[in-house]
Write an enzyme that holds these catalytic residues in place. Structure first.
Site, mmCIF file in Angstrom:
data_model
loop_
_atom_site.group_PDB
_atom_site.id
_atom_site.type_symbol
_atom_site.label_atom_id
_atom_site.label_comp_id
_atom_site.label_asym_id
_atom_site.label_seq_id
_atom_site.Cartn_x
_atom_site.Cartn_y
_atom_site.Cartn_z
ATOM 1 N N GLY A 235 11.052 10.849 35.409
ATOM 2 C CA GLY A 235 10.078 11.601 36.201
ATOM 3 C C GLY A 235 10.597 13.029 36.265
ATOM 4 O O GLY A 235 11.284 13.418 37.204
ATOM 5 N N THR A 236 10.255 13.790 35.240
ATOM 6 C CA THR A 236 10.863 15.123 35.138
ATOM 7 C C THR A 236 10.265 16.127 36.114
ATOM 8 O O THR A 236 10.798 17.222 36.251
ATOM 9 C CB THR A 236 10.768 15.647 33.696
ATOM 10 O OG1 THR A 236 9.470 15.353 33.197
ATOM 11 C CG2 THR A 236 11.820 14.991 32.817
ATOM 12 N N ASN A 237 9.176 15.742 36.790
ATOM 13 C CA ASN A 237 8.675 16.653 37.831
ATOM 14 C C ASN A 237 9.677 16.694 38.981
ATOM 15 O O ASN A 237 10.136 17.755 39.395
ATOM 16 C CB ASN A 237 7.317 16.182 38.356
ATOM 17 C CG ASN A 237 6.284 16.075 37.252
ATOM 18 O OD1 ASN A 237 6.390 16.736 36.235
ATOM 19 N ND2 ASN A 237 5.288 15.232 37.452
ATOM 20 N N ASP A 238 10.008 15.503 39.463
ATOM 21 C CA ASP A 238 10.986 15.458 40.547
ATOM 22 C C ASP A 238 12.381 15.806 40.056
ATOM 23 O O ASP A 238 13.157 16.440 40.767
ATOM 24 C CB ASP A 238 10.979 14.067 41.207
ATOM 25 C CG ASP A 238 9.868 13.960 42.228
ATOM 26 O OD1 ASP A 238 9.742 14.872 43.066
ATOM 27 O OD2 ASP A 238 9.094 12.987 42.171
ATOM 28 N N ARG B 271 3.447 2.105 38.715
ATOM 29 C CA ARG B 271 4.476 2.619 39.594
ATOM 30 C C ARG B 271 4.134 2.280 41.037
ATOM 31 O O ARG B 271 3.009 2.532 41.492
ATOM 32 C CB ARG B 271 4.617 4.124 39.440
ATOM 33 C CG ARG B 271 5.836 4.545 40.211
ATOM 34 C CD ARG B 271 5.985 5.933 40.616
ATOM 35 N NE ARG B 271 4.859 6.606 41.160
ATOM 36 C CZ ARG B 271 4.742 7.935 41.113
ATOM 37 N NH1 ARG B 271 5.673 8.634 40.490
ATOM 38 N NH2 ARG B 271 3.731 8.523 41.670
ATOM 39 N N HIS C 259 -10.050 42.950 19.482
ATOM 40 C CA HIS C 259 -9.024 42.419 20.376
ATOM 41 C C HIS C 259 -9.539 41.202 21.145
ATOM 42 O O HIS C 259 -8.901 40.157 21.196
ATOM 43 C CB HIS C 259 -8.592 43.513 21.352
ATOM 44 C CG HIS C 259 -7.590 43.030 22.343
ATOM 45 N ND1 HIS C 259 -7.952 42.590 23.591
ATOM 46 C CD2 HIS C 259 -6.251 42.867 22.250
ATOM 47 C CE1 HIS C 259 -6.868 42.207 24.225
ATOM 48 N NE2 HIS C 259 -5.825 42.368 23.439
ATOM 49 N N GLU D 268 14.484 10.094 38.308
ATOM 50 C CA GLU D 268 13.943 11.382 38.738
ATOM 51 C C GLU D 268 14.793 12.054 39.808
ATOM 52 O O GLU D 268 14.389 13.046 40.402
ATOM 53 C CB GLU D 268 12.483 11.228 39.191
ATOM 54 C CG GLU D 268 12.234 10.118 40.188
ATOM 55 C CD GLU D 268 10.748 9.929 40.518
ATOM 56 O OE1 GLU D 268 9.940 10.824 40.234
ATOM 57 O OE2 GLU D 268 10.413 8.878 41.086
ATOM 58 N N ARG E 149 5.051 50.809 13.153
ATOM 59 C CA ARG E 149 4.388 49.639 13.744
ATOM 60 C C ARG E 149 5.376 48.525 14.075
ATOM 61 O O ARG E 149 6.361 48.313 13.380
ATOM 62 C CB ARG E 149 3.323 49.099 12.783
ATOM 63 C CG ARG E 149 2.343 50.198 12.375
ATOM 64 C CD ARG E 149 1.027 49.659 11.908
ATOM 65 N NE ARG E 149 1.116 48.934 10.674
ATOM 66 C CZ ARG E 149 0.098 48.221 10.179
ATOM 67 N NH1 ARG E 149 -1.031 48.133 10.836
ATOM 68 N NH2 ARG E 149 0.238 47.601 9.038
ATOM 69 N N ARG F 212 -0.046 6.068 38.934
ATOM 70 C CA ARG F 212 0.422 6.429 40.282
ATOM 71 C C ARG F 212 -0.477 5.682 41.267
ATOM 72 O O ARG F 212 -1.604 6.095 41.533
ATOM 73 C CB ARG F 212 0.283 7.930 40.514
ATOM 74 C CG ARG F 212 1.212 8.793 39.671
ATOM 75 C CD ARG F 212 0.917 10.252 39.939
ATOM 76 N NE ARG F 212 1.964 11.142 39.493
ATOM 77 C CZ ARG F 212 1.881 11.913 38.396
ATOM 78 N NH1 ARG F 212 0.791 11.867 37.644
ATOM 79 N NH2 ARG F 212 2.864 12.707 38.068
ATOM 80 N N CYS G 250 7.462 10.498 31.917
ATOM 81 C CA CYS G 250 6.081 10.573 32.402
ATOM 82 C C CYS G 250 5.853 11.792 33.300
ATOM 83 O O CYS G 250 4.821 11.925 33.927
ATOM 84 C CB CYS G 250 5.672 9.289 33.110
ATOM 85 S SG CYS G 250 6.676 8.941 34.557
HETATM 86 C C1 PEP Z 1 7.710 12.851 38.269
HETATM 87 O O1 PEP Z 1 8.329 13.066 39.294
HETATM 88 O O2 PEP Z 1 7.952 13.395 37.188
HETATM 89 C C2 PEP Z 1 6.609 11.889 38.273
HETATM 90 C C3 PEP Z 1 5.996 11.563 37.158
HETATM 91 O O3 PEP Z 1 6.204 11.418 39.462
HETATM 92 P P1 PEP Z 1 5.325 12.233 40.513
HETATM 93 O O4 PEP Z 1 4.825 13.440 39.808
HETATM 94 O O5 PEP Z 1 4.261 11.320 40.926
HETATM 95 O O6 PEP Z 1 6.300 12.529 41.574
HETATM 96 MG MG MG Z 2 8.172 11.705 40.930
#
Ligand code: PEP
Ligand code: MG
Length: 874
Positions: free
Chosen positions: A767-770, A617, A455, A746, A93, A561, A832
């Protein structure tokens, strides 16, 4: 010294989880505790990693250590592989560091061949049992090791039953099973082209390889990605002497939890099957009996089991999930682990353990998986609707929450319909690990077979998906995609509603309401707040979201935003007028319309936040999200602007961007149109002054945040506009309002030049998305199309947009913090991007010294808990 790749159970302990996997470490620990554990050995997780490094081969060193341990095992058990007197049979296993229920492979009854089965039959006086083991082994080995589908074997069983005129497997005789074993071997030969292996050592090596291989099967890969389990960990393999639960009516097998994994109540919960092997319970093929009934069948065994449960819970100081087998009235423990549980149960158990003096508050806080809290925050059925509704059936409440959706019958359909935006309920006879992606896509899961530990139940609970299992009243016709329940025929696409907390099933679409959280949740959150250093803010654009987030414990708004404040119909028009204005006058006229709307929104936000910090922002609209595309909208805009449709279309064409995510957005809008920042500053400052006036005891200090800054001069330019406008507003109102101007970080260049940018920025917010988008060069909008290929090829283990890339993006963040603080030691810094609500990312943010994380309202409790765990685990 050569590496040690294999450990006897007597050589390990619970602390060796990384090396021996959870199952192996706990089998060793139970052995040390003197519990009845069938003995054996564990091949380490490092051996698995080595197997992959060697090109999916078990090298000679590992092979010879396995062989040496077989000999040791034979000495310990007094049985021998392939022996004519006292043959050894084993289970093989998987068991990784983190438990991955049902994701990897298991082989039972290994060591059987034509001679050994005769020995077993004669020695036991129970030929039916011996042949049952044999046919099970051939079936499992063929399926798991050689990947011949189970269905071929199941068809042979069905044919045999039809021929004999019986419906239950247990009615097959020894001769029937012997004949089946022969048919299975013939089937194997037909599919594989060679004879079924008869040497137990060959069988074992092939099985060990298959378990290693199963670490990399698609369902394990999906499960790992969902549960943050690194591929590099590998799985251990446990080779253990078989204990037989299928030796007749004095044998059996079962699973049990020391506390209720559904609601956390302190009582034993579990189920067992007489005359069965482990997979029968887990697969939900037969519906098992409740654990307390064991007291009636075998009272001594039951009482011994209760003692063991108490001992194990006391030892591990947590709720245990155990597997056991009874072989002719003798109890064997096959596994124990900290049991998976619902969020509700997790909170209750943690609090109860503190109250029982078993653990500390700190331990309680670290025991709860923050991701699990999601389920507490999920919808329930509307009470009135629920009261009025009449259930059509009731089955097991396997995983809580309310769900409604359209019936689908396969995991593939669930996934495909979900991708089209449909809400679906996956209805199956029983689920199997191959169904995981479909289960994930479904709102809820309904199964005909299986108990609380099947399961479907275990996996759904882990995922936080509503599940009702074991609804045997359903007359299922999977092939034709329909079923009958309560006299009604259901087809694909029909609406159905499930209550995973009560097990009730309803026809049609029942309205749901948001979850309310109470009880132990508050206690645990209170403890979490005591131990965390990171503050938790929320990303909220509306007063309603802000209020929800406050209820869930947000300590401020980390990101509003402002462009999102215009998504509502009735508001978007003025916004479009502003974007599509072709003269300063036209733009200012549109901005005049927007100003009071913004001011009103900001006032409501400040009110909702009751003096807590609010970061606003400034506009950052990727233009493609806002420019009208529909004829009607274009016409409306033309009329409002006193222009022709053609003129507007020409303006829109002029706004077209090839790469809007890197286009005319963020502070670049203000650089071209300073009047936009002027309007927004007025709205922010006027709102703050009004709210401060109304609440003298609050400290309203707006934080104005400029997006997409890449250069210090760029920030200085925008800040100058903000400061001049704010100064005029504050002076005109005779106010002494304080405010801050900061920037989002960002863009990679902002990280690299953060010391210069900090000269003008009073705060930073990542802004860790960008930042992820631009560090990787992956478009946020398009990455979904190719990331799957990155997971399949193991280039990535997780989505960098969901889980912060600590090695790359994180390095930039670390650099920006250090550089920024060189210039401005007391500046506050937050995050953010979406990562602000992801537990592993929160832990990283704690480590690099951020002041706060900001996340969507429903993730606030998750972030609070993750922040406390980061502090406690440091
Ligand atoms: C980002 O870029 O992390 C962010 C918070 O701004 P937006 O998602 O609005 O670009
Ligand atoms: Mg951004």
């Amino acid at each position: 010294m050569a590496n040690k790749w294999v450990y006897l159970f007597t050589e390990g302990n619970a602390g060796m989880r990384n090396l021996l996997g959870g199952k192996g470490a706990n089998l060793a620990e139970m052995t040390n505790l003197g519990l009845p554990v069938p003995q054996g050995f564990t091949i380490t997780t490092e051996a698995c990693t080595q197997y992959y490094e060697d090109g999916e081969k078990i090298n000679d060193e590992i092979m010879s250590q396995i062989m040496a341990h077989i000999t040791k095992m034979e000495e310990i058990t007094g049985k021998k592989f392939g022996d004519k007197e006292n043959p050894l049979l084993v289970s093989v296993r998987s068991g990784s560091r983190a438990s991955m229920p049902g994701m990897m492979d298991t082989i039972l009854n290994l060591g059987l061949n034509e001679e050994v089965v005769e020995v077993l039959a004669a020695k036991s006086g129970n030929p039916r049992w011996a042949y049952d083991c044999y046919r099970r082994f051939i079936q499992m080995f063929s399926d798991v090791v050689m990947e011949v589908g189970k269905k071929f074997f199941e068809e042979l069983i069905d044919e045999m039953k039809a021929e004999k005129g019986i419906t239950q497997d247990v009615d097959l005789t020894a001769d029937d099973l012997k004949e089946l074993a022969n048919q299975f071997k013939a089937e194997y030969k037909a599919k594989i082209g060679s004879d079924f292996p008869s040497d137990p050592k060959d069988q074992l090596m092939a099985a060990v390889k298959a378990v290693f291989r199963s670490w990399d099967n698609p369902r394990a890969n999906v499960y790992r990605r969902d549960n943050d389990i690194p591929y590099s960990w590998g799985t251990a393999v446990n080779v253990q002497m078989m204990a037989f639960g299928n030796m007749g009516d004095t044998s059996g097998t079962g699973v049990a939890f020391t506390r209720d994994p559904g609601n956390g109540e302190k009582h034993l919960m579990g189920e067992f099957l007489i005359n069965a092997q482990g997979e029968d319970v887990v697969a939900g093929v037969r519906t098992p009996q409740k654990i307390d009934q064991l007291n009636e069948v075998m009272p001594e065994v039951y009482s011994q089991f209760l003692d063991i449960c108490a001992k194990l819970e006391g030892h591990y100081k947590d709720m245990q999930d155990m597997e056991f087998t009874i072989e002719d009235k003798k109890l064997y423990m096959l596994q124990t682990r900290n049991g998976k549980r619902t969020a509700h149960a997790a909170l209750k158990i943690a609090c109860d353990l503190v109250d029982e003096g078993m653990i500390s508050e700190e331990k309680a806080v670290t025991m709860i998986d923050p991701r699990n809290l999601d389920t507490l925050l999920h919808p329930q059925f509307d009470t009135a609707a629920l009261k009025a509704a009449k259930p059509i059936a009731k089955a097991l409440a396997a995983s809580p929450g309310a769900a409604c959706g359209k019936v689908v019958f396969t995991a593939q359909d669930a996934k495909a319909w979900h991708e089209k935006g449909e809400k679906v309920i996956l209805v199956r006879l029983e689920t199997s690990p191959e169904d995981i992606e479909g289960m994930k896509a479904a709102q809820g899961i309904l199964t005909v077979r299986g108990g609380m530990t099947s399961h479907a139940a275990v996996v759904a609970r882990g995922m936080g998906t509503c599940c009702v299992s074991g609804c045997s009243e359903i007359a299922m016709n999977e092939a034709n995609k329909k079923f009958v329940l309560d006299g009604k025929e259901f087809h694909e696409g029909d609406w159905i509603s499930l209550d995973g907390s009560t097990g009730k099933i309803y026809t049609g679409k029942m309205p749901t309401v948001d979850a309310t959280i109470a009880g132990e949740f508050g206690r645990i959150m209170g403890w979490a707040d005591k131990y965390r250093r990171l503050k938790v803010r929320t990303n909220a654009d509306t007063p309603a979201d802000a209020k929800k987030a406050r209820e869930l414990g947000a300590e401020g708004i980390g990101l509003c935003r402002t462009e999102h404040m215009f998504f509502e119909s009735g508001r978007i028009d003025a916004f479009r007028e502003m974007i599509c204005a072709d003269t300063l006058e036209a733009r200012e006229a549109a901005l005049e319309k927007i100003l009071p709307v913004q001011q009103g929104d900001f006032e409501a936000l400040y009110e909702a936040l009751e003096g807590c910090p609010v970061t606003i922002r400034f506009l950052d609209p990727p233009l493609h999200e806002f420019v009208p595309t529909e004829e009607g909208d274009i016409k409306k805009l033309a009329d409002a602007q006193g222009k022709t449709v053609e003129q507007i279309k020409t303006i829109i064409e002029g706004l077209h961007e090839f790469n809007p995510m890197m286009g005319h957005r963020g502070c670049r809008l203000t650089v071209t149109y300073p009047e936009i920042a002027r309007m927004q500053t007025r709205a922010v400052i006027r709102a703050a002054i009004n709210v401060q006036k109304a609440h003298a005891d609050w400290n309203v200090c707006p934080e104005i945040m400029i997006p997409l800054i890449c250069d210090e001069k760029e920030l200085r330019f925008v800040k100058k506009i903000v400061v001049e406008t704010a100064y005029a507003e504050i002076a005109a109102a005779g106010s002494n309002l304080k405010y801050e101007v900061g920037t989002m970080i960002e863009i990679p260049r902002a990280c690299l030049t953060a010391d210069a940018i900090a000269k003008d920025a009073e705060f930073f917010c990542f802004g860790t998305n960008d930042l992820t988008q631009m560090t990787y060069g992956f478009s946020r909008d398009d990455a979904g199309k190719f990331l799957d290929a990155y997971y399949d090829t193991k280039i990535f283990e997780s989505d960098p947009f969901a889980k912060l890339d600590q090695n790359g993006v994180g390095k930039l963040m670390d650099m920006a913090i250090k550089l920024g603080k060189e210039t401005r030691p007391d500046m506050h810094i937050g995050i953010c991007g979406e990562h602000g609500g992801d537990p592993s990312s929160v832990e990283f943010c704690h480590r690099i010294g951020l002041d706060y994380v900001s996340c969507s309202p429903f993730r606030v409790p998750i972030a609070r808990l993750a922040a406390a765990q980061a502090a406690l685990n440091q």
